[in-house]
Design a protein around this motif. Sequence first.
Motif, PDB file in Angstrom:
ATOM      1  N   VAL A 104     -64.633   4.252  67.397  1.00 21.92           N
ATOM      2  CA  VAL A 104     -63.809   3.425  68.273  1.00 21.92           C
ATOM      3  C   VAL A 104     -63.774   2.008  67.700  1.00 21.92           C
ATOM      4  O   VAL A 104     -64.792   1.488  67.249  1.00 21.92           O
ATOM      5  N   ALA A 145     -59.034   4.830  68.292  1.00 22.57           N
ATOM      6  CA  ALA A 145     -60.044   5.863  68.063  1.00 22.57           C
ATOM      7  C   ALA A 145     -59.599   6.741  66.899  1.00 22.57           C
ATOM      8  O   ALA A 145     -58.407   6.901  66.636  1.00 22.57           O
ATOM      9  N   TRP A 195     -56.972  14.068  72.482  1.00 22.89           N
ATOM     10  CA  TRP A 195     -57.737  12.931  72.984  1.00 22.89           C
ATOM     11  C   TRP A 195     -57.391  12.679  74.453  1.00 22.89           C
ATOM     12  O   TRP A 195     -56.246  12.810  74.853  1.00 22.89           O
ATOM     13  N   ILE A 197     -66.580  10.486  66.719  1.00 23.93           N
ATOM     14  CA  ILE A 197     -65.545   9.553  67.148  1.00 23.93           C
ATOM     15  C   ILE A 197     -65.916   8.147  66.693  1.00 23.93           C
ATOM     16  O   ILE A 197     -67.043   7.709  66.875  1.00 23.93           O
TER      17      ILE A 197
END
Length: 161
Positions: A35, A49, A77, A33
Amino acid sequence: VVGVGQPIVLADIRGELLRIIEERFKHVAEPVITVAPAVNALVNLPVIASTPNDDPLGFDITNPLPGRVEASPVYSWAWSNGTTNTGAGVGYDGTSPTSHAGHYPVQSTYASGGVESVGLQVTWSITLTVPGIAPITDIEPLVYEASEGFAVRSARTVLVE
């Protein structure tokens, strides 16, 4: 290796398919992931994200039986504020998320500061095609999860000379 005419238990095949998929595509088992902003997200501004968008996988096998394996990912998500999104997302590329909200499909906005997180579940549906029989689609999917934490901070205006 199974002989001609011998029944094959689907549960036995699943374990072998899992091993083959993870061996050939090690990144599948470890979703990553990203961010943005990576540090100090701000209250009332979007947090974005994304994860690499894996194409469906396909490869031929000979053991435990000859055939072709196809696997396709679905991305889900879950943000700590209750927001949910689907898809791999788009990494920050300089496009303003406030001016072009649809550009980043995986995002959430927080109304207050704190330590927050986003979780990702990648579910790979699997189809096994063996010559002479209908595709086998009732193979239990492979599910992998990851999460990433981030800080959300309040900002205020300060007047200076």
